[in-house]
Design a protein around this motif. Structure first.
Motif, PDB file in Angstrom:
ATOM      1  N   GLY A 246      18.283  21.393  44.317  1.00 24.02           N
ATOM      2  CA  GLY A 246      18.733  22.414  45.278  1.00 24.02           C
ATOM      3  C   GLY A 246      19.652  23.445  44.633  1.00 24.02           C
TER       4      GLY A 246
ATOM      5  N   LEU B 287      13.153  12.120  35.026  1.00 24.70           N
ATOM      6  CA  LEU B 287      13.013  12.805  36.306  1.00 24.70           C
ATOM      7  C   LEU B 287      13.101  11.741  37.397  1.00 24.70           C
ATOM      8  CD1 LEU B 287      12.360  15.775  36.933  1.00 24.70           C
ATOM      9  CD2 LEU B 287       9.939  15.150  36.982  1.00 24.70           C
TER      10      LEU B 287
ATOM     11  N   TRP C  81      33.474  20.841  56.053  1.00 24.69           N
ATOM     12  CA  TRP C  81      32.766  20.383  54.870  1.00 24.69           C
ATOM     13  C   TRP C  81      33.733  19.944  53.799  1.00 24.69           C
ATOM     14  CZ3 TRP C  81      32.558  24.295  50.816  1.00 24.69           C
ATOM     15  CH2 TRP C  81      32.818  25.572  51.257  1.00 24.69           C
TER      16      TRP C  81
ATOM     17  N   ASP D 227      27.741  10.894  49.408  1.00 21.14           N
ATOM     18  CA  ASP D 227      27.782  10.190  50.699  1.00 21.14           C
ATOM     19  C   ASP D 227      26.542   9.340  50.917  1.00 21.14           C
ATOM     20  OD1 ASP D 227      30.227  10.821  52.056  1.00 21.14           O
ATOM     21  OD2 ASP D 227      29.536  12.884  52.188  1.00 21.14           O
TER      22      ASP D 227
ATOM     23  N   GLY E  49      20.451  21.357  49.775  1.00 25.62           N
ATOM     24  CA  GLY E  49      20.672  20.200  48.900  1.00 25.62           C
ATOM     25  C   GLY E  49      19.611  19.133  49.125  1.00 25.62           C
TER      26      GLY E  49
ATOM     27  N   MET F 119      16.847  21.360  37.710  1.00 25.50           N
ATOM     28  CA  MET F 119      17.494  21.917  38.890  1.00 25.50           C
ATOM     29  C   MET F 119      16.747  21.529  40.161  1.00 25.50           C
ATOM     30  SD  MET F 119      18.850  25.680  39.854  1.00 25.50           S
ATOM     31  CE  MET F 119      17.375  26.317  40.597  1.00 25.50           C
TER      32      MET F 119
HETATM   33  C1  LIG Z   1      30.863  23.001  48.699  1.00 20.10           C
HETATM   34  C2  LIG Z   1      30.141  21.720  48.534  1.00 20.10           C
HETATM   35  C3  LIG Z   1      30.469  20.649  49.332  1.00 20.10           C
HETATM   36  C4  LIG Z   1      29.801  19.432  49.182  1.00 20.10           C
HETATM   37  N1  LIG Z   1      30.160  18.366  49.956  1.00 20.10           N
HETATM   38  C5  LIG Z   1      29.509  17.173  49.798  1.00 20.10           C
HETATM   39  C6  LIG Z   1      29.844  16.044  50.581  1.00 20.10           C
HETATM   40  O1  LIG Z   1      30.686  16.102  51.471  1.00 20.10           O
HETATM   41  N2  LIG Z   1      29.186  14.892  50.349  1.00 20.10           N
HETATM   42  C7  LIG Z   1      28.206  14.776  49.405  1.00 20.10           C
HETATM   43  O2  LIG Z   1      27.618  13.712  49.256  1.00 20.10           O
HETATM   44  N3  LIG Z   1      27.852  15.830  48.650  1.00 20.10           N
HETATM   45  C8  LIG Z   1      28.479  17.022  48.832  1.00 20.10           C
HETATM   46  N4  LIG Z   1      28.097  18.101  48.076  1.00 20.10           N
HETATM   47  C9  LIG Z   1      26.985  17.942  47.124  1.00 20.10           C
HETATM   48  C10 LIG Z   1      25.720  18.557  47.687  1.00 20.10           C
HETATM   49  O3  LIG Z   1      25.459  18.023  48.911  1.00 20.10           O
HETATM   50  C11 LIG Z   1      24.449  18.318  46.848  1.00 20.10           C
HETATM   51  O4  LIG Z   1      23.911  17.076  47.189  1.00 20.10           O
HETATM   52  C12 LIG Z   1      24.652  18.261  45.410  1.00 20.10           C
HETATM   53  O5  LIG Z   1      25.413  19.389  45.044  1.00 20.10           O
HETATM   54  C13 LIG Z   1      23.368  18.289  44.575  1.00 20.10           C
HETATM   55  O6  LIG Z   1      22.179  18.489  45.260  1.00 20.10           O
HETATM   56  P1  LIG Z   1      21.144  19.590  44.818  1.00 20.10           P
HETATM   57  O7  LIG Z   1      19.854  19.248  45.459  1.00 20.10           O
HETATM   58  O8  LIG Z   1      21.706  20.923  45.074  1.00 20.10           O
HETATM   59  O9  LIG Z   1      20.960  19.298  43.254  1.00 20.10           O
HETATM   60  P2  LIG Z   1      21.335  20.111  41.957  1.00 20.10           P
HETATM   61  O10 LIG Z   1      22.701  20.700  42.076  1.00 20.10           O
HETATM   62  O11 LIG Z   1      20.277  21.038  41.554  1.00 20.10           O
HETATM   63  O12 LIG Z   1      21.343  18.886  40.929  1.00 20.10           O
HETATM   64  C14 LIG Z   1      22.436  17.989  40.838  1.00 20.10           C
HETATM   65  C15 LIG Z   1      22.323  17.195  39.538  1.00 20.10           C
HETATM   66  O13 LIG Z   1      21.250  16.266  39.623  1.00 20.10           O
HETATM   67  C16 LIG Z   1      20.229  16.519  38.661  1.00 20.10           C
HETATM   68  N5  LIG Z   1      18.962  16.342  39.396  1.00 20.10           N
HETATM   69  C17 LIG Z   1      18.733  16.728  40.669  1.00 20.10           C
HETATM   70  N6  LIG Z   1      17.525  16.310  41.072  1.00 20.10           N
HETATM   71  C18 LIG Z   1      16.981  15.661  40.029  1.00 20.10           C
HETATM   72  C19 LIG Z   1      15.730  14.987  39.845  1.00 20.10           C
HETATM   73  N7  LIG Z   1      14.833  14.916  40.814  1.00 20.10           N
HETATM   74  N8  LIG Z   1      15.487  14.402  38.648  1.00 20.10           N
HETATM   75  C20 LIG Z   1      16.407  14.478  37.636  1.00 20.10           C
HETATM   76  N9  LIG Z   1      17.607  15.094  37.773  1.00 20.10           N
HETATM   77  C21 LIG Z   1      17.901  15.670  38.959  1.00 20.10           C
HETATM   78  C22 LIG Z   1      20.480  17.940  38.164  1.00 20.10           C
HETATM   79  O14 LIG Z   1      20.084  18.096  36.819  1.00 20.10           O
HETATM   80  C23 LIG Z   1      21.997  18.051  38.314  1.00 20.10           C
HETATM   81  O15 LIG Z   1      22.640  17.480  37.209  1.00 20.10           O
HETATM   82  C24 LIG Z   1      28.744  19.323  48.214  1.00 20.10           C
HETATM   83  C25 LIG Z   1      28.405  20.423  47.418  1.00 20.10           C
HETATM   84  C26 LIG Z   1      29.082  21.607  47.569  1.00 20.10           C
HETATM   85  C27 LIG Z   1      28.698  22.769  46.700  1.00 20.10           C
END
Ligand SMILES: Cc1cc2nc3c(=O)[nH]c(=O)nc-3n(C[C@H](O)[C@H](O)[C@H](O)COP(=O)(O)OP(=O)(O)OC[C@H]3O[C@@H](n4cnc5c(N)ncnc54)[C@H](O)[C@@H]3O)c2cc1C
Ligand code: SF4
Length: 338
Positions: free
Chosen positions: A38, A218, A244, A171, A115, A36
């Motif tokens: 963000g 990782l 968004w 993006d 994120g 996990m």
């Molecule tokens: C409502 C909403 C709107 C969004 N709109 C956009 C948008 O317009 N454009 C866009 O590009 N994105 C969009 N997103 C995506 C968002 O920006 C996040 O980038 C994305 O959800 C994941 O980032 P996170 O850091 O929360 O990772 P997490 O949700 O924690 O992880 C995402 C995935 O990656 C894996 N992971 C993460 N980091 C690592 C690591 N270091 N090593 C190994 N595995 C890893 C996790 O296991 C999981 O499978 C949106 C998300 C939401 C909820």
């Protein structure tokens, strides 16, 4: 259809403070572990109870995964660096403006504050059926619900689809491909550094994954080489709502020009296929050419060769043609779908 319960399944929570400890945990728990970052994608899956890992490895306490550092050959961005930090960092703004532009167009300020860059490039497909827990190909089943005459496929692929027609929704991914970024991974066999374009995979390699990450892997950092620092950049994202929303499509280009001629170029588009696509044929066709409307027009036509629309996404063909064209002229036009 899955019922949204908004209640997390039970799992063991681990909060390591070093990459070494995180790796040990991931190796110990193998395919039963979930990384996990963000949590924005992760919590969706968990709260809907569609993914049920036994162990959750939260990376938020690992300081070495955060931050943006200058290196002898460019810049290194820790995988846990937030999108907001990427947008605001002076070095990224000054030399790699393409990435700050792309990151700034992700979702909303709140989502960018939480994120991470690593999570953004590793997020899963946003296909309605898959996210709702339907047992489709990507979920390990033997059917695609989107690729039918009545399926909801407006957001889906026009290129390279094989059984699954979902697209990669990131993006920042095309900007990183255009900047020739390198992705640094820790794997059970040691460190691996991959070209950005190879980090992403399509259904031909594995229909259940969108990237190189496997159990025990990782993503630790993303490196931006100095090769494309300060080039001429173009990023454009088209979405249904300008607040968004995920991209219906985006394009990123990095270009070096001498006078009126295109000396070198890298172009990538996303949300047209299961992986962000680097447009090598287009790059080859414009390299050495004058940067004119005619060159851009021909490039746009070449980009969509072989595109096959689904029932409800034929609009993506002129959209892609025009985005590619504009990524070369560097000029946004009022209408993209003519
Ligand atoms: C409502 C909403 C709107 C969004 N709109 C956009 C948008 O317009 N454009 C866009 O590009 N994105 C969009 N997103 C995506 C968002 O920006 C996040 O980038 C994305 O959800 C994941 O980032 P996170 O850091 O929360 O990772 P997490 O949700 O924690 O992880 C995402 C995935 O990656 C894996 N992971 C993460 N980091 C690592 C690591 N270091 N090593 C190994 N595995 C890893 C996790 O296991 C999981 O499978 C949106 C998300 C939401 C909820
Ligand atoms: S497009 Fe892919 S993710 Fe969506 S239903 Fe079809 S197989 Fe599943």
């Amino acid at each position: 259809m899955a019922v949204i319960r908004d209640v997390m399944p039970a799992f063991q929570l681990f909060q390591p403070t070093s990459v070494t400890d995180a790796q040990k945990l991931l190796e110990e728990h193998g395919s039963e572990a979930w990384v996990m970052a963000g949590g924005l994608d992760s919590f969706d899956w968990l709260k809907d109870r569609i993914k049920r890992p036994k162990a959750l490895v939260d990376l938020s306490g690992i300081q070495e995964l955060r931050g943006i550092r200058s290196t002898p050959d460019g810049v290194e961005i820790g995988a846990m660096t937030t999108l907001t930090e990427v947008v605001r960092h002076p070095l990224i703004k000054e030399k790699y403006g393409l990435l700050s532009q792309a990151a700034e167009l992700v979702a909303s300020p709140q989502i960018r504050n939480q994120g991470t860059l690593g999570g953004n490039v590793s997020q899963d497909a946003r296909c309605w059926y898959y996210r709702a827990g339907w047992p489709c190909y990507r979920a390990g089943g033997n059917i695609c619900y989107a690729d039918t005459p009545v399926g909801r496929n407006r957001e889906h692929a026009i290129l390279g689809a094989e059984r699954c027609v979902a697209v990669n929704p990131s993006d920042t991914a095309p900007a990183l491909i255009a900047l020739d970024a390198k992705f640094v991974l820790q794997t059970p066999k040691g460190q691996q550094v991959a070209d950005a374009e190879n980090y992403f995979i399509g259904p031909d390699l594995d229909i259940t994954r969108m990237n190189m990450l496997r159990p025990g892997y990782l993503l630790t950092a993303i490196r931006l080489p100095s090769t494309w620092a300060g080039a001429q950049f173009y990023f454009e994202k088209v979405r249904d709502r300008n607040v968004w929303d995920f991209p219906l499509m985006n394009v990123a280009s990095a270009m070096k020009v001498s006078g009126d001629s295109i000396r070198d170029i890298r172009i990538a588009v996303n949300a047209v296929a299961a992986r962000p696509l680097r447009l090598r044929a287009v790059e080859d066709s414009v390299r050495g050419q004058q940067r004119t409307a005619a060159t851009a027009e021909a490039a746009g036509k070449l980009a969509v060769q072989g595109a096959v629309p689904l029932q409800f996404n034929a609009f993506k063909i002129p959209l892609m043609r025009n985005l590619v064209k504009r990524s070369i002229t560097g000029v946004e036009e009022a209408s993209w779908a003519s």
